[in-house]
Motif scaffolding. Sequence first.
Motif, mmCIF file in Angstrom:
data_model
loop_
_atom_site.group_PDB
_atom_site.id
_atom_site.type_symbol
_atom_site.label_atom_id
_atom_site.label_comp_id
_atom_site.label_asym_id
_atom_site.label_seq_id
_atom_site.Cartn_x
_atom_site.Cartn_y
_atom_site.Cartn_z
ATOM 1 N N PHE A 2 23.386 14.150 7.323
ATOM 2 C CA PHE A 2 22.306 13.839 8.228
ATOM 3 C C PHE A 2 21.409 12.665 7.531
ATOM 4 O O PHE A 2 21.187 12.894 6.188
ATOM 5 C CB PHE A 2 21.473 15.081 8.559
ATOM 6 N N ARG A 3 20.631 12.010 7.891
ATOM 7 C CA ARG A 3 19.953 11.038 7.380
ATOM 8 C C ARG A 3 18.414 11.553 7.824
ATOM 9 O O ARG A 3 18.170 11.957 9.284
ATOM 10 C CB ARG A 3 19.805 9.819 7.661
ATOM 11 N N VAL A 4 17.364 12.011 7.138
ATOM 12 C CA VAL A 4 16.024 12.388 7.383
ATOM 13 C C VAL A 4 15.097 11.223 7.166
ATOM 14 O O VAL A 4 15.176 10.835 5.951
ATOM 15 C CB VAL A 4 15.526 13.613 6.819
ATOM 16 N N VAL A 5 14.348 10.720 7.909
ATOM 17 C CA VAL A 5 13.697 9.651 7.832
ATOM 18 C C VAL A 5 12.324 9.934 8.231
ATOM 19 O O VAL A 5 12.168 10.458 9.267
ATOM 20 C CB VAL A 5 13.920 8.408 8.564
ATOM 21 N N LEU A 6 11.093 9.920 7.369
ATOM 22 C CA LEU A 6 9.867 10.086 7.575
ATOM 23 C C LEU A 6 9.142 8.820 7.638
ATOM 24 O O LEU A 6 9.000 8.081 6.737
ATOM 25 C CB LEU A 6 9.109 11.122 6.599
ATOM 26 N N ILE A 7 8.243 8.665 8.654
ATOM 27 C CA ILE A 7 7.748 7.538 9.236
ATOM 28 C C ILE A 7 6.243 7.602 9.637
ATOM 29 O O ILE A 7 6.090 8.868 10.083
ATOM 30 C CB ILE A 7 8.391 6.484 9.797
ATOM 31 N N GLU B 176 2.456 11.849 10.568
ATOM 32 C CA GLU B 176 3.929 11.406 10.280
ATOM 33 C C GLU B 176 4.737 12.012 11.343
ATOM 34 O O GLU B 176 4.679 13.040 11.881
ATOM 35 C CB GLU B 176 4.117 12.175 8.812
ATOM 36 N N THR B 177 5.923 11.399 11.374
ATOM 37 C CA THR B 177 6.936 11.418 12.464
ATOM 38 C C THR B 177 8.240 11.787 11.350
ATOM 39 O O THR B 177 8.643 11.135 10.634
ATOM 40 C CB THR B 177 7.209 10.431 13.386
ATOM 41 N N VAL B 178 9.078 12.725 11.723
ATOM 42 C CA VAL B 178 10.463 13.331 11.255
ATOM 43 C C VAL B 178 11.383 12.751 12.463
ATOM 44 O O VAL B 178 11.323 13.167 13.533
ATOM 45 C CB VAL B 178 10.369 14.676 10.859
ATOM 46 N N LEU B 179 12.346 11.849 11.846
ATOM 47 C CA LEU B 179 13.206 11.469 12.546
ATOM 48 C C LEU B 179 14.530 11.977 11.842
ATOM 49 O O LEU B 179 14.844 11.855 10.637
ATOM 50 C CB LEU B 179 13.240 9.928 12.753
ATOM 51 N N ILE B 180 15.732 12.488 12.561
ATOM 52 C CA ILE B 180 16.845 12.940 12.014
ATOM 53 C C ILE B 180 18.057 12.318 12.814
ATOM 54 O O ILE B 180 18.218 12.457 13.936
ATOM 55 C CB ILE B 180 16.992 14.495 11.871
ATOM 56 N N TYR B 181 18.908 11.484 11.746
ATOM 57 C CA TYR B 181 20.021 11.129 12.347
ATOM 58 C C TYR B 181 21.309 11.826 11.866
ATOM 59 O O TYR B 181 21.279 12.174 10.743
ATOM 60 C CB TYR B 181 20.165 9.673 11.803
ATOM 61 N N ARG B 182 22.265 11.646 12.769
ATOM 62 C CA ARG B 182 23.575 12.397 12.575
ATOM 63 C C ARG B 182 24.503 11.245 12.264
ATOM 64 O O ARG B 182 24.620 10.314 13.005
ATOM 65 C CB ARG B 182 23.926 13.352 13.561
ATOM 66 N N LEU B 183 25.371 11.408 11.099
ATOM 67 C CA LEU B 183 26.451 10.390 11.026
ATOM 68 C C LEU B 183 27.518 10.683 11.915
ATOM 69 O O LEU B 183 28.220 11.821 11.856
ATOM 70 C CB LEU B 183 27.226 10.734 9.586
ATOM 71 N N MET B 184 27.923 9.985 13.067
ATOM 72 C CA MET B 184 28.473 10.020 14.105
ATOM 73 C C MET B 184 30.070 9.461 13.698
ATOM 74 O O MET B 184 31.147 10.127 14.298
ATOM 75 C CB MET B 184 28.172 9.401 15.293
ATOM 76 N N ASP B 185 29.969 8.299 13.144
ATOM 77 C CA ASP B 185 31.313 7.847 12.788
ATOM 78 C C ASP B 185 31.319 6.679 11.618
ATOM 79 O O ASP B 185 30.027 6.448 11.331
ATOM 80 C CB ASP B 185 31.719 7.125 14.094
ATOM 81 N N LEU B 186 32.411 6.050 11.222
ATOM 82 C CA LEU B 186 32.110 5.202 10.055
ATOM 83 C C LEU B 186 32.892 4.068 10.664
ATOM 84 O O LEU B 186 34.362 4.286 11.187
ATOM 85 C CB LEU B 186 32.829 5.634 8.908
ATOM 86 N N ILE B 187 32.556 2.757 11.063
ATOM 87 C CA ILE B 187 33.317 1.773 11.325
ATOM 88 C C ILE B 187 34.205 1.323 10.036
ATOM 89 O O ILE B 187 35.500 0.961 10.329
ATOM 90 C CB ILE B 187 32.605 0.410 11.756
#
Length: 172
Positions: A135-140, A69-80
């Motif tokens: 943050f969004r944490v996505v496990l794939i 499994e891989t953990v990916l973490i994304y940060r909310l940078m902006d809102l269009i």
Amino acid sequence: MKKILTLFAVVGLFAFSGCSDDDNDNVDYDTIPYAFEIKNVDLGRVTDNEYNLKSTFNFEINDNLRDDETVLIYRLMDLINSNTPVWQLIPRSVYFDNGNVIDYYYDFSKVDFVITARASFNLINASDFINDQTFRVVLIPSDLAASVNKNNYLEVMKAAKLDESQVQNVKF
């Protein structure tokens, strides 16, 4: 402390609710992929130029000899707009015109993760980068991570066959 315990309970609840028990004896651990969101959290001070968020998965992501499994973490940078968030994969560096930089990075194990913001200056002077973060944490599965553009959050979610309704919200 109450907020962290609440996080553990919520993450554990959603993790185990995704498991199926087909024959009442064998738990199906094929719940990967999944995603959760940590919304509007303030990173905690480590030093003047380093802040982080430490948390524990209330479950093991690599159960039953699953080391793929891989953990990916994304940060909310902006809102269009309210329906169009801009997610940025970390690790990521944010560069300023004056030469200053903020680095976002993370590490994880089978049971926990740490998201860190470290800067070349006192971060209290740039509180927008440490307070009220999402943050969004996505496990794939790792084989999926190897075959998809991880920088593109929407591509990762599509490849993982996840939609926004499946993203669990976790509050601190």
